[in-house]
Design an enzyme around this catalytic site. Structure first.
Site, PDB file in Angstrom:
ATOM      1  N   HIS A 198       0.826  -1.208   0.000  1.00 25.51           N
ATOM      2  CA  HIS A 198       0.000   0.000   0.000  1.00 25.51           C
ATOM      3  C   HIS A 198       0.861   1.259   0.000  1.00 25.51           C
ATOM      4  CE1 HIS A 198       0.723   0.931   4.287  1.00 25.51           C
ATOM      5  NE2 HIS A 198       0.543  -0.355   4.548  1.00 25.51           N
ATOM      6  N   CYS A 214       3.098  -4.962   6.687  1.00 25.09           N
ATOM      7  CA  CYS A 214       2.704  -4.516   5.353  1.00 25.09           C
ATOM      8  C   CYS A 214       3.888  -3.901   4.616  1.00 25.09           C
ATOM      9  CB  CYS A 214       1.562  -3.495   5.446  1.00 25.09           C
ATOM     10  SG  CYS A 214      -0.028  -4.228   5.874  1.00 25.09           S
TER      11      CYS A 214
END
Length: 238
Positions: A198, A214
């Site tokens: 992301h 992440c």
């Protein structure tokens, strides 16, 4: 003569006293400075500003003394969040997007993420790859394995998982997508895991270990990658 001299002296003293009283009522009459101080007790000759405390303190502290905001990172526990000096504030040019020679694992169209070097490679034909700088998990949150892109979202909403909320109970339970959202401009979801590739609203963390697992990218880079790959893309994390 002595009587007249004495009377003149008394008259002068009265005049001086009256002048001083008038000076107190009329600040600055003696031009300020040392003479003003002698006559009025105020070297400046102007009333002092009254602060928020009702006295002479300024209403607000000087900007240089105002408390500076502390760096906040969504993935980090409050008690262990680093001071700003521990996380570089400028992005290292090494992590700029560029085409490089590539002879590593994977096939054209696939993604290889090197968590140690902090690079994501989108493999191209003819021994090349588009290399992006990334931010990865902090110690204890780095992982390896193979995943598949199962979903893609533009300006995604963010709902912190329960595990993250236990570490950071101050975080919101839900945040709509937008520039302030920690997931940034795009998100690509990795299988059924909680991990994503992301964007970020903290671009200075690229090239560093700061997330809960992440893979972070600069917003302009994650948009570029998002437009190049479809759902189903193979991702290998090494």
């Amino acid at each position: 003569m002595r009587v007249r001299s004495s009377v003149a002296s008394v008259a002068m003293m009265v005049a001086l006293s009256a002048g001083a009283a008038t000076a107190q009522a009329e600040p600055g009459r003696y031009g300020g400075g040392f003479i003003e101080f002698l006559m009025t007790g105020d070297a400046v000759g102007r009333p002092r500003p009254v602060g928020a405390d009702g006295y002479g303190a300024p209403a607000e502290p000087p900007a240089s003394m105002a408390p500076q905001p502390r760096a906040r990172f969504a993935a980090l526990p409050m008690q262990s969040a680093p001071e700003p000096v521990t996380v570089a504030r400028a992005i290292d040019p090494r992590f700029s997007r560029q085409v490089v020679a590539y002879d590593g694992p994977g096939r054209p169209g696939g993604i290889v993420i090197d968590t140690n070097a902090k690079f994501l490679y989108l493999i191209q034909p003819a021994g090349q790859a588009i290399r992006y700088g990334i931010g990865v998990g902090r110690p204890g949150f780095v992982w390896t394995g193979t995943k598949t892109i199962t979903a893609k979202r533009e300006w995604p909403d963010w709902t912190p998982p329960a595990e993250m909320l236990r570490r950071r109970p101050d975080l919101p339970r839900h945040m709509a997508g937008g520039p302030e959202n920690p997931l940034g401009a795009r998100a690509m979801y990795l299988g059924t895991s909680l991990f994503r590739i992301h964007g970020t609203n903290e671009p200075h963390t690229i090239g560093q270990n700061v997330s809960s697992g992440c893979i972070r990218m600069m917003n302009e880079d994650v948009i570029d990658l998002y437009e190049r790959i479809p759902v189903g893309t193979h991702v290998e994390v090494i």
